[in-house]
Design a protein around this motif. Structure first.
Motif, short mmCIF file in Angstrom:
data_model
loop_
_atom_site.label_atom_id
_atom_site.label_comp_id
_atom_site.label_asym_id
_atom_site.label_seq_id
_atom_site.Cartn_x
_atom_site.Cartn_y
_atom_site.Cartn_z
N GLN A 211 0.84 -1.19 0.00
CA GLN A 211 0.00 0.00 0.00
C GLN A 211 0.89 1.27 0.00
O GLN A 211 1.71 1.41 -0.87
CB GLN A 211 -0.98 -0.01 1.19
N ASN A 212 0.72 2.13 0.98
CA ASN A 212 1.50 3.37 1.01
C ASN A 212 2.82 3.23 1.76
O ASN A 212 3.51 4.23 1.98
CB ASN A 212 0.67 4.49 1.66
N ARG A 213 3.21 2.02 2.10
CA ARG A 213 4.41 1.81 2.92
C ARG A 213 5.64 1.60 2.03
O ARG A 213 6.26 0.55 2.03
CB ARG A 213 4.21 0.63 3.87
N ARG A 214 5.98 2.62 1.30
CA ARG A 214 7.15 2.53 0.42
C ARG A 214 8.42 2.16 1.18
O ARG A 214 9.21 1.36 0.68
CB ARG A 214 7.36 3.84 -0.36
N PRO A 215 8.67 2.70 2.38
CA PRO A 215 9.90 2.31 3.10
C PRO A 215 9.99 0.81 3.34
O PRO A 215 11.09 0.24 3.28
CB PRO A 215 9.79 3.09 4.42
N ASP A 216 8.86 0.16 3.63
CA ASP A 216 8.89 -1.29 3.85
C ASP A 216 9.28 -2.04 2.58
O ASP A 216 10.07 -2.99 2.61
CB ASP A 216 7.52 -1.78 4.33
N TYR A 217 8.72 -1.61 1.47
CA TYR A 217 9.06 -2.22 0.18
C TYR A 217 10.54 -2.05 -0.13
O TYR A 217 11.23 -2.99 -0.53
CB TYR A 217 8.20 -1.59 -0.92
N VAL A 218 11.05 -0.83 0.04
CA VAL A 218 12.46 -0.55 -0.27
C VAL A 218 13.38 -1.38 0.61
O VAL A 218 14.37 -1.95 0.14
CB VAL A 218 12.75 0.95 -0.13
N THR A 219 13.05 -1.47 1.89
CA THR A 219 13.90 -2.22 2.81
C THR A 219 13.94 -3.71 2.47
O THR A 219 14.99 -4.33 2.46
CB THR A 219 13.40 -2.03 4.26
N THR A 220 12.77 -4.28 2.18
CA THR A 220 12.73 -5.72 1.90
C THR A 220 13.27 -6.06 0.52
O THR A 220 13.68 -7.20 0.27
CB THR A 220 11.29 -6.25 2.06
N TRP A 221 13.30 -5.08 -0.37
CA TRP A 221 13.80 -5.31 -1.73
C TRP A 221 15.24 -5.84 -1.75
O TRP A 221 15.62 -6.61 -2.62
CB TRP A 221 13.71 -4.00 -2.52
N TRP A 222 16.02 -5.48 -0.75
CA TRP A 222 17.41 -5.93 -0.71
C TRP A 222 17.52 -7.45 -0.62
O TRP A 222 18.55 -8.03 -0.97
CB TRP A 222 18.15 -5.27 0.46
N ASN A 223 16.47 -8.11 -0.18
CA ASN A 223 16.48 -9.58 -0.10
C ASN A 223 16.47 -10.25 -1.47
O ASN A 223 16.73 -11.45 -1.56
CB ASN A 223 15.27 -10.07 0.70
N VAL A 224 16.14 -9.49 -2.53
CA VAL A 224 16.07 -10.09 -3.87
C VAL A 224 17.09 -9.49 -4.83
O VAL A 224 17.06 -9.77 -6.03
CB VAL A 224 14.65 -9.98 -4.46
N VAL A 225 18.01 -8.69 -4.33
CA VAL A 225 19.01 -8.07 -5.21
C VAL A 225 19.93 -9.14 -5.79
O VAL A 225 20.43 -10.02 -5.08
CB VAL A 225 19.83 -7.01 -4.45
N ASN A 226 20.16 -9.05 -7.08
CA ASN A 226 21.06 -9.96 -7.79
C ASN A 226 22.46 -9.34 -7.79
O ASN A 226 22.84 -8.59 -8.69
CB ASN A 226 20.56 -10.16 -9.22
N TRP A 227 23.24 -9.68 -6.77
CA TRP A 227 24.56 -9.06 -6.62
C TRP A 227 25.52 -9.50 -7.73
O TRP A 227 26.45 -8.76 -8.07
CB TRP A 227 25.15 -9.37 -5.24
N ASP A 228 25.31 -10.68 -8.30
CA ASP A 228 26.16 -11.10 -9.43
C ASP A 228 25.94 -10.18 -10.62
O ASP A 228 26.91 -9.78 -11.29
CB ASP A 228 25.85 -12.55 -9.82
N LYS A 229 24.69 -9.85 -10.92
CA LYS A 229 24.40 -8.94 -12.02
C LYS A 229 24.91 -7.54 -11.70
O LYS A 229 25.44 -6.83 -12.58
CB LYS A 229 22.90 -8.91 -12.30
N ALA A 230 24.77 -7.11 -10.45
CA ALA A 230 25.27 -5.79 -10.05
C ALA A 230 26.78 -5.72 -10.26
O ALA A 230 27.30 -4.71 -10.75
CB ALA A 230 24.92 -5.51 -8.59
N ALA A 231 27.49 -6.80 -9.91
CA ALA A 231 28.94 -6.84 -10.10
C ALA A 231 29.30 -6.76 -11.58
O ALA A 231 30.26 -6.09 -11.97
CB ALA A 231 29.51 -8.11 -9.48
N ALA A 232 28.51 -7.44 -12.41
CA ALA A 232 28.76 -7.40 -13.85
C ALA A 232 28.50 -6.00 -14.40
O ALA A 232 29.26 -5.51 -15.26
CB ALA A 232 27.88 -8.42 -14.57
N ASN A 233 27.46 -5.35 -13.93
CA ASN A 233 27.16 -3.99 -14.36
C ASN A 233 28.29 -3.03 -13.96
O ASN A 233 28.68 -2.14 -14.72
CB ASN A 233 25.85 -3.50 -13.75
N PHE A 234 28.80 -3.23 -12.74
CA PHE A 234 29.90 -2.39 -12.26
C PHE A 234 31.15 -2.59 -13.09
O PHE A 234 31.84 -1.64 -13.47
CB PHE A 234 30.19 -2.71 -10.79
N ALA A 235 31.47 -3.84 -13.40
CA ALA A 235 32.65 -4.14 -14.21
C ALA A 235 32.53 -3.51 -15.59
O ALA A 235 33.52 -2.94 -16.11
CB ALA A 235 32.82 -5.65 -14.32
#
Length: 239
Positions: A211-235
């Protein structure tokens, strides 16, 4: 309500509609059934990110919101031949080169298309919980540690007024930075070297569950971050 009142209301509505008409240069393009751009698959099931992001949100977001950009882009591609999947980032970096009568439509729809492709790829079920390697080193250098980076990123995402995105980018100086953009804009339009990750904070990305709880969504989003893809993007951005 009598017939006179109904006619009066109809006339008022028509007048309001006329004053709110979208200028021709800002209109999205007419529907085009086919073209060079297609809707890419997620690479995982719609329910794969639960309980953090629910199945219905993912399905609607992908099949309706993201898909809505396709017809307009494909129609524009028939007129502006530089607009191809292979040239997407080049066009976003050089919007001033797009014909003026197409520019606003390209900015909004191609930006939205690219943003969502990036968004699907930067999420994954069961991924690593922390950055590693060169990306982790760069995060520590720029922010102190990964937790401090998350805090700044969360502030940018939650603090974005209205609809938009928050991003971790490699800036023009080659250093990591956190920025946010409105609507379907992205940092490529501002000349960054590359985008490491981004989060969609339009309400359609989270409202069914949070609903209007954007902070909750943003905080929990880190549980699904694809760090392998992030590393590839950084490289890629650092090359």
């Amino acid at each position: 309500m009598n017939r006179r009142h109904l006619l009066k209301l109809a006339g008022s509505a028509a007048a309001i509609g006329a004053t709110m008409a979208i200028p021709a240069s800002h209109k999205v393009f007419a529907q085009a059934a086919t073209g060079p751009f297609t809707l890419p698959p997620l690479g995982y099931a719609y329910d794969a990110l639960e309980p953090h992001i629910d199945k219905m949100t993912m399905e609607i977001h992908h099949t309706r919101h993201h898909a809505a950009f396709l017809a307009t882009i494909n129609n524009a591609a028939q007129t502006y031949r530089e607009l191809t999947p292979a040239n997407t980032e080049k066009v976003l970096r050089g919007l001033s080169d797009v014909p003026e009568n197409l520019r606003m439509g390209v900015r909004n729809t191609l930006g939205g298309y690219w943003n969502h492709v990036h968004f699907w790829e930067i999420m994954t079920p069961g991924g690593a919980k922390q950055p590693s390697g060169a990306l982790a080193t760069a995060i520590n250098t720029a922010f102190g540690d990964a937790d401090k980076m998350r805090q700044q990123f969360n502030q940018a995402a939650v603090g974005r007024f209205g609809s938009g995105w928050a991003w971790l980018v490699v800036g023009r100086d080659g250093k990591l930075a956190i920025v946010s953009t409105p609507n379907q804009d992205n940092p490529l339009m501002d000349g960054v070297k590359g985008v490491v990750m981004g989060i969609d904070v339009w309400e359609h990305a989270y409202y069914l569950k949070y609903q209007n709880r954007r902070p909750d969504y943003v905080t929990t989003w880190w549980n699904v971050v694809n760090w392998d893809k992030a590393a590839a993007n950084f490289a890629k951005a650092s090359a």
